[in-house]
Design an enzyme around this catalytic site. Structure first.
Site, PDB file in Angstrom:
ATOM      1  CG  HIS A  21      -1.744  -1.149   1.461  1.00  0.00           C
ATOM      2  ND1 HIS A  21      -2.893  -1.416   0.731  1.00  0.00           N
ATOM      3  CD2 HIS A  21      -1.645  -2.156   2.366  1.00  0.00           C
ATOM      4  CE1 HIS A  21      -3.463  -2.527   1.173  1.00  0.00           C
ATOM      5  NE2 HIS A  21      -2.721  -3.005   2.155  1.00  0.00           N
TER       6      HIS A  21
HETATM    7  O1  RIB Z   1      -5.242  -0.201   4.808  1.00  0.00           O
HETATM    8  C1  RIB Z   1      -3.846  -0.184   4.555  1.00  0.00           C
HETATM    9  C2  RIB Z   1      -3.177   0.874   5.357  1.00  0.00           C
HETATM   10  O2  RIB Z   1      -3.371   0.611   6.745  1.00  0.00           O
HETATM   11  C3  RIB Z   1      -1.651   0.902   5.168  1.00  0.00           C
HETATM   12  O3  RIB Z   1      -1.185   2.218   5.354  1.00  0.00           O
HETATM   13  C4  RIB Z   1      -1.152   0.031   6.265  1.00  0.00           C
HETATM   14  O4  RIB Z   1       0.180   0.346   6.678  1.00  0.00           O
HETATM   15  C5  RIB Z   1      -2.107   0.376   7.363  1.00  0.00           C
HETATM   16  O5  RIB Z   1      -1.653   1.598   7.976  1.00  0.00           O
END
Ligand code: RIB
Ligand code: CA
Length: 313
Positions: free
Chosen positions: A243
């Site tokens: 992500h």
């Molecule tokens: O949903 C994914 C996000 O939530 C990413 O930033 C992961 O590190 C968590 O913080």
């Protein structure tokens, strides 16, 4: 091209850690002014420690790391140890950090940096719940028009939620903070699950990190091995979505991503849909567009960039 001055606001988290490494490996494009830790994946005591561990892994004890807010603006903290492990960086064995945490509160670092530097010169890159950013905007509204851009990881529309059926984790944890940020008028670029779920850590991609033969390369591979088990089981996918590095990759090679400038608003009242990013993708309302909401990424080029840059460390 002058490097873009950024502050990373983060809740490491294996994917946050990879994003920080990518930023530190890209000095031509990125001048990392500092890192502010926020409670999210794991409590603040761990996210601030993990941010320092990652800086030391990259040999960058000079990067100032600050602790920000330890809880959302109005709600109790929700964490994600089920995804990231109890340390937040489970996977490889990691040394205790030796670089100091700075004494200034992370929110005050955001405020002082934005006040001290020219308007439109600093980009904020939140990778976790938006608590620190919103708290800074509430405490010092004068800084809002000084922010050049916010490029954040959070939200979901077509991909729907990952912590509830309706919401993505970062927005879900502090929807009131997200609402403040999305209504602030600051230029927003959003990396939602719609795009991050297309940046999957397949075995060849993880093997490429390991094949770098460097400590950072090994760490990224072992973090990914740990991090991906949850998503592979949940989604039956070939790998896990990386992500947060999507935020930093966009600063380096924005052409890797495509999206639309649309209106995005945050659900803060219903407990059923708390934290949902209500994205007007089809422009069916007359709500004013406030965010560039990404929907696609050239995943092969993204991983090529990531591997090449991590290989520099
Ligand atoms: O949903 C994914 C996000 O939530 C990413 O930033 C992961 O590190 C968590 O913080
Ligand atoms: Ca994160």
């Amino acid at each position: 091209m002058t490097a873009r001055q950024i502050i990373i606001d983060t809740d490491p988290g294996q994917d946050d850690a990879v994003a920080i490494l990518l930023a530190l490996a890209s000095p031509e494009e990125i001048d990392l002014l500092g890192i502010t830790a926020v409670a999210g994946n794991v409590p603040l005591a761990l996210t601030q420690k993990n941010a320092r561990i990652v800086c030391e892994l990259a040999g960058r004890r000079d990067v100032p790391v600050f602790a920000g807010c330890d809880a959302p603006l109005k709600r109790g903290l929700v964490t994600a140890e089920h995804v990231h492990g109890k340390t937040g960086l489970d996977g490889p064995a990691l040394p205790e950090p030796t670089m100091p945490l700075r004494g200034q509160h992370g929110v005050d670092f955001l405020i002082s940096t934005l006040r001290d530097r020219p308007a439109d010169s600093v980009t904020l890159c939140p990778l976790g719940p938006l608590t620190n950013i919103a708290a800074a905007f509430v405490k010092a509204p004068d800084i809002i028009p000084r922010v050049a851009e916010i490029v954040l990881m959070g939200g979901a529309y077509f991909e729907v939620g990952n912590i509830t059926p309706a919401a993505e984790f970062n927005i879900y944890v502090d929807p009131e903070a997200a609402d403040i940020v999305f209504r602030s008028g600051v230029p927003l670029t959003v990396m939602p699950l719609d795009v991050t779920h297309k940046a999957l850590t397949t075995k060849p991609r993880v093997d490429a990190f390991r094949a770098l033969g460097t400590e950072p390369g090994r760490m990224v591979a072992e973090w990914t091995d740990f991090f991906e088990r949850f998503d592979k089981e949940k989604y039956g996918s070939e790998g896990a979505p990386l992500h947060d590095p999507c935020v930093i990759a966009h600063l380096i090679q924005p052409w890797l991503f495509t999206g639309r400038h649309i209106n995005v608003e945050i659900e803060t009242t219903s407990e059923l849909t708390r934290g949902m990013t209500v994205a007007d993708w089809w422009r069916v309302t007359d709500r004013i567009p406030n965010a560039t909401f990404m929907g696609d990424v050239d995943a092969d080029a993204f991983f090529d960039l990531l591997t090449q840059r991590i290989g520099r460390l």
